[in-house]
Design an enzyme around this catalytic site. Structure first.
Site, short mmCIF file in Angstrom:
data_model
loop_
_atom_site.label_atom_id
_atom_site.label_comp_id
_atom_site.label_asym_id
_atom_site.label_seq_id
_atom_site.Cartn_x
_atom_site.Cartn_y
_atom_site.Cartn_z
N GLU A 1 0.84 -1.23 0.00
CA GLU A 1 0.00 0.00 0.00
C GLU A 1 0.86 1.27 0.00
O GLU A 1 0.52 2.27 0.63
CB GLU A 1 -1.03 -0.05 1.12
CG GLU A 1 -1.95 -1.26 0.93
CD GLU A 1 -3.30 -1.17 1.56
OE1 GLU A 1 -3.76 -0.06 1.82
OE2 GLU A 1 -3.91 -2.24 1.77
N1 CAA Z 1 -6.26 11.62 -4.02
C1 CAA Z 1 -6.75 12.05 -5.21
N2 CAA Z 1 -5.98 12.21 -6.31
C2 CAA Z 1 -4.66 11.94 -6.19
C3 CAA Z 1 -4.09 11.51 -4.98
C4 CAA Z 1 -4.95 11.36 -3.87
N3 CAA Z 1 -4.52 10.92 -2.68
N4 CAA Z 1 -2.77 11.32 -5.16
C5 CAA Z 1 -2.51 11.63 -6.45
N5 CAA Z 1 -3.66 11.99 -7.06
C6 CAA Z 1 -3.85 12.43 -8.44
C7 CAA Z 1 -3.06 13.70 -8.74
O1 CAA Z 1 -3.78 14.85 -8.35
C8 CAA Z 1 -2.88 13.61 -10.22
O2 CAA Z 1 -4.06 13.98 -10.88
P1 CAA Z 1 -4.12 15.31 -11.84
O3 CAA Z 1 -3.09 15.13 -12.89
O4 CAA Z 1 -5.53 15.33 -12.35
O5 CAA Z 1 -3.80 16.45 -10.92
C9 CAA Z 1 -2.74 12.11 -10.45
O6 CAA Z 1 -3.32 11.47 -9.33
C10 CAA Z 1 -1.30 11.67 -10.61
O7 CAA Z 1 -0.62 12.03 -9.42
P2 CAA Z 1 0.91 12.39 -9.42
O8 CAA Z 1 1.21 13.38 -10.52
O9 CAA Z 1 1.26 12.78 -8.03
O10 CAA Z 1 1.54 10.98 -9.84
P3 CAA Z 1 3.00 10.43 -9.62
O11 CAA Z 1 3.23 9.42 -10.67
O12 CAA Z 1 3.97 11.53 -9.46
O13 CAA Z 1 2.97 9.70 -8.19
C11 CAA Z 1 2.30 8.34 -6.37
C12 CAA Z 1 1.90 9.27 -7.51
C13 CAA Z 1 1.81 8.98 -5.07
C14 CAA Z 1 3.76 8.07 -6.24
C15 CAA Z 1 1.50 7.06 -6.69
O14 CAA Z 1 1.97 6.50 -7.89
C16 CAA Z 1 1.53 6.03 -5.60
O15 CAA Z 1 0.83 6.16 -4.59
N6 CAA Z 1 2.32 4.94 -5.78
C17 CAA Z 1 2.31 3.82 -4.88
C18 CAA Z 1 1.29 2.81 -5.30
C19 CAA Z 1 0.84 1.92 -4.18
O16 CAA Z 1 0.56 2.38 -3.07
N7 CAA Z 1 0.68 0.64 -4.47
C20 CAA Z 1 0.17 -0.27 -3.52
C21 CAA Z 1 -0.47 -1.41 -4.23
S1 CAA Z 1 -1.97 -1.93 -3.53
C22 CAA Z 1 -1.58 -3.02 -2.28
O17 CAA Z 1 -0.48 -3.11 -1.83
C23 CAA Z 1 -2.76 -3.73 -1.79
C24 CAA Z 1 -2.53 -5.01 -1.11
O18 CAA Z 1 -2.79 -6.06 -1.68
C25 CAA Z 1 -2.19 -5.04 0.35
#
Ligand code: CAA
Length: 380
Positions: A363
């Protein structure tokens, strides 16, 4: 800030504590060793309402707040983190996402069963080349007539073979990058949906982790969640809440390891006295207790933010970052307090130490939490 628990909170916490002690503790070592999913235990958790705690009662959920959820998560995780990850994914990533963003038909068809624990859900975002870099989705969902055609591979999926319903994130319009991503509800057994082999894991070995393959799977259009292109935002918003659940899991692992170490220090003797009387041990326990309390405050703050309608992206990320480090540090120290006994299975702390590591990875890794935190504090 007032973290005073209500009578209902205390009741839920105590019910989870009793369940963990009476139903999860027996056999937890063997399930870990055999990588056996706690099937019967999860069924009972569903019957007791632990799998759909925050879902609106009209869809069969408990209608509880996030504070209740994290209290229960902590207690279950003290004993069996393999069971608590099933609980976390079902509650935060699947039920919450559907309750908040699903339409009425989707809620009636899927959420009611998931909230009652009659069905289990999985959340499928990660891919071989899209783990932390979640926008780089290679799985495609291409529109054709009244359905989408889904192709691709998902990795490290919790509840991979035990789930009935899967929320799958896929790219529909690659030219639009993350704005072209959608989220879909996919049912087990649909043509072209294959479950890959089970992963052999370091920790949370009772949980069921698989890769999944989608080969021309036909997904009806009505199974798309939200507007076209809402999938990435859906995943991010859902994960923000999921991180509070995993923070609570990490807190539980830390607290479970600490409680075992504290009790052990009262009975184990060395140099003519119980080891708690040696400052080397007493100071370790003091440090463990202090960091657990700090983690608990961060987890509660994030849960309260969510319950109060505040933004919880930052507080959830901080809670997960700190609580997962606490789980790691405290469980390593708990093994140390146990000495040689800590290194063998029957004392439980070695399992908790192995289970702790994943909380710094799934996550959103600790490094991803630091991206979320630093962007948030530097934005204004
Ligand atoms: N709420 C709403 N929108 C969001 C947001 C949030 N919390 N975080 C990002 N966004 C939106 C941004 O506003 C952007 O939208 P716009 O272009 O319209 O403004 C879009 O999402 C892209 O965001 P970023 O430009 O910030 O994207 P990025 O590539 O720079 O990085 C990141 C984003 C935070 C690093 C994201 O990729 C991330 O969270 N990565 C980790 C993924 C993860 O947590 N994976 C876990 C897998 S699930 C799991 O583990 C489940 C299990 O089985 C236990």
């Amino acid at each position: 800030m007032d973290f005073k628990l209500t009578e209902e909170h205390i009741m839920i916490r105590d019910a989870a504590r009793d369940f963990a002690k009476n139903e999860l503790l027996p056999g937890v070592i063997e399930r870990d060793e055999k990588q056996e999913f706690p099937k019967e235990q999860i069924k009972k958790m569903g019957e007791l309402g632990f799998l759909g705690m925050m879902v609106s009662p009209e869809y069969g959920g408990g209608g509880m707040d996030t504070v209740s959820y994290v209290l229960a998560m902590e207690e279950i995780s003290k004993i069996d983190a393999s069971a608590s990850v099933v609980m976390s994914v079902n509650n935060s990533l699947v039920c919450w996402g559907l309750d908040t963003f699903g339409n009425e038909e989707q809620k009636q068809k899927y959420l009611t069963k998931l909230a009652a624990g009659e069905s289990i859900g999985a959340f499928c975002l990660s891919e071989p080349e899209a783990g932390s870099d979640a926008t780089s989705q290679k799985t495609t969902a291409i529109e054709k007539d009244d359905h989408y055609v889904l192709n691709g591979t998902k990795n490290w999926i919790t509840n991979g073979s035990t789930a009935d319903f899967y929320i799958v994130i896929a790219q529909t319009h690659p030219e639009k990058k993350h704005k072209g991503i959608n989220a879909f509800i996919v049912e087990k057994g649909w043509d072209g949906f294959e479950i890959g082999p089970k992963e052999q894991k370091l920790g949370i070995r009772g949980s069921d982790t698989h890769s999944l393959n989608f080969n021309d799977v036909k997904v009806p259009k009505e199974n798309r969640i939200g507007e076209d292109g809402f999938g990435f935002k859906f995943a991010m918003k859902t994960l923000s809440g999921g991180r509070i659940g995993i923070a609570a899991q990490a807190l539980g692992i830390a607290a479970g390891a600490y409680e075992l170490a504290r009790e052990y220090s009262k009975v184990r003797k060395a140099f003519g006295t119980e080891i708690m009387n040696h400052q080397a041990i007493a100071f370790k326990l003091a440090d463990m207790h202090t960091s657990i309390e700090a983690a608990r405050h961060l987890v509660m703050k994030a849960a309260c933010d969510k319950d109060n309608g505040e933004n919880y992206d930052l507080s959830g990320a901080m809670a997960k970052l700190f609580a997962s480090k606490t789980a790691m540090d405290v469980s390593v120290e708990a093994v140390q307090v146990h000495g040689g006994n800590g290194y063998v299975k029957e004392y439980h702390v070695e399992r908790l130490m192995r289970d702790a590591k994943i909380t710094q990875i799934y996550e959103g890794t600790s490094e991803i939490q630091k991206i979320v935190i630093s962007r948030s504090i530097l934005r204004d």
